[in-house]
Design an enzyme around this catalytic site. Sequence first.
Site, PDB file in Angstrom:
ATOM      1  N   TRP A  17       0.876  -1.194   0.000  1.00 35.15           N
ATOM      2  CA  TRP A  17       0.000   0.000   0.000  1.00 35.15           C
ATOM      3  C   TRP A  17       0.906   1.235   0.000  1.00 35.15           C
ATOM      4  O   TRP A  17       1.816   1.333   0.837  1.00 35.15           O
ATOM      5  CB  TRP A  17      -0.860  -0.051   1.254  1.00 35.15           C
ATOM      6  N   ASP A  76      -0.477  -5.553   9.230  1.00 38.90           N
ATOM      7  CA  ASP A  76      -1.534  -4.623   8.856  1.00 38.90           C
ATOM      8  C   ASP A  76      -2.729  -5.467   8.443  1.00 38.90           C
ATOM      9  O   ASP A  76      -2.679  -6.158   7.420  1.00 38.90           O
ATOM     10  CB  ASP A  76      -1.044  -3.745   7.685  1.00 38.90           C
ATOM     11  N   ALA A 104      -6.445  -4.967   7.476  1.00 42.38           N
ATOM     12  CA  ALA A 104      -7.448  -3.939   7.168  1.00 42.38           C
ATOM     13  C   ALA A 104      -8.671  -4.529   6.475  1.00 42.38           C
ATOM     14  O   ALA A 104      -9.625  -3.798   6.206  1.00 42.38           O
ATOM     15  CB  ALA A 104      -6.828  -2.863   6.278  1.00 42.38           C
ATOM     16  N   LYS A 129     -13.260  -0.973   6.584  1.00 43.88           N
ATOM     17  CA  LYS A 129     -13.872  -1.780   5.531  1.00 43.88           C
ATOM     18  C   LYS A 129     -14.887  -2.762   6.090  1.00 43.88           C
ATOM     19  O   LYS A 129     -16.008  -2.836   5.601  1.00 43.88           O
ATOM     20  CB  LYS A 129     -12.781  -2.534   4.773  1.00 43.88           C
TER      21      LYS A 129
END
Length: 394
Positions: free
Chosen positions: A127, A208, A210, A243
């Site tokens: 990302w 991470d 997400a 999300k």
Amino acid sequence: MFQNLPPQAPDKIIALMQQFRADPREDKIDLGVGVYRNAEGITPVMRAVKTAEQQVWDAQTTKAYTGLIGDPAFLDAMIGLVLDDAVPRADIAAAATPGGTGAIRIALELIKLANPQVRVFLSDPTWPNHPAIIDYLGIERVSYRYFDNDTRAVDFDGMMQDLKGLRAGDVILLHGCCHNPTGANLNPVEWQAVVDHIAAVGAVPLIDIAYQGFGDGLESDAAATRKVAASVPDCLIAASCSKNFGVYRERTGLLMAVSSDAAKVKRAQESMTALNRLNYSFPPDHGARLVTTILNDPALRADWASELEEVRLSMLNLRQQLAAELQRASGSDRFAFLAQHRGMFSRLGAAPELIEKLRADYGIYLIGDSRMNIAGLNAQTVPVLAKAIVDVGI
Ligand code: LMR
């Protein structure tokens, strides 16, 4: 003074979002920023979130400050969702943060506080905000191979070779599930090999996560994170609720620091609390309160999980439709990887000029590195995209 400010290159995801909004074409298709959209093209407020908002509105009597690490009930609920009972609760320091990005930012500041000479290993690609924040903080970064542009799968041999460069105390950033931007993920055997290597070297994982619930389901998507947390002496986990609860603009997330050494947990907790105070005092509360309300009410939680599962299955369905449509349009199996990828994104592995042609000639917006947001598609746009992909020569 302002004339001395260095020029800032725009973030490519946010710049594309603005370019799409300014495009007057009615049949334009947005496959850029990572936001879920239903078949009508809307990013809905989830049913359980609406109900929780009503409950909070009815019950809330004050907007006074919570604590510097947010509401402990939020931390407990989210630790349960992400880690279940992989490690004892006493082994976890935690702080609420503004979204997953806030958690990544606090994690990297904490890492730098602990060791200004630290090196952070990042997947190539990752990302774009990961390297951007790392560079801004003046932390050294090292890339490891991750994606094979020919097979559009994980380049596992390349990755393991590059991870031989890890030394004790280095940090390695891993995507817990649904790798962004590629959609290509490690299988459980590969995860085990990565974890064994990290543990043997004495490196510190920063995970991470997400997109829990967007790949193979809420539990499967957390399995690798739980394995890592249970296998290494110290790790950091940045989790986002943007999300999976659809609360993007509420900025809801948390950072967890896991260690079996009580003194280290205490020190990590002190630093996370201090870093929150230094950066913004108190983390946002509204989204966190909604998440807590949902996770702690069995009926709301079940409704949320079932809507999330509908979202996940709709994205899987779109992947299968697009792979099938591309097989028809191209007369080849070279796009079969789309059905294998998981999460919101797939990387096509196409040259930037072809991605620009899709935008300019067809009004189809992908990130320039050929990342496509699958959730931006619907049954009508899948064949349009498939035809355009083949027409431009991808
Ligand atoms: C994305 O990757 O598109 C999302 O995580 C949104 C963002 O902030 O970049």
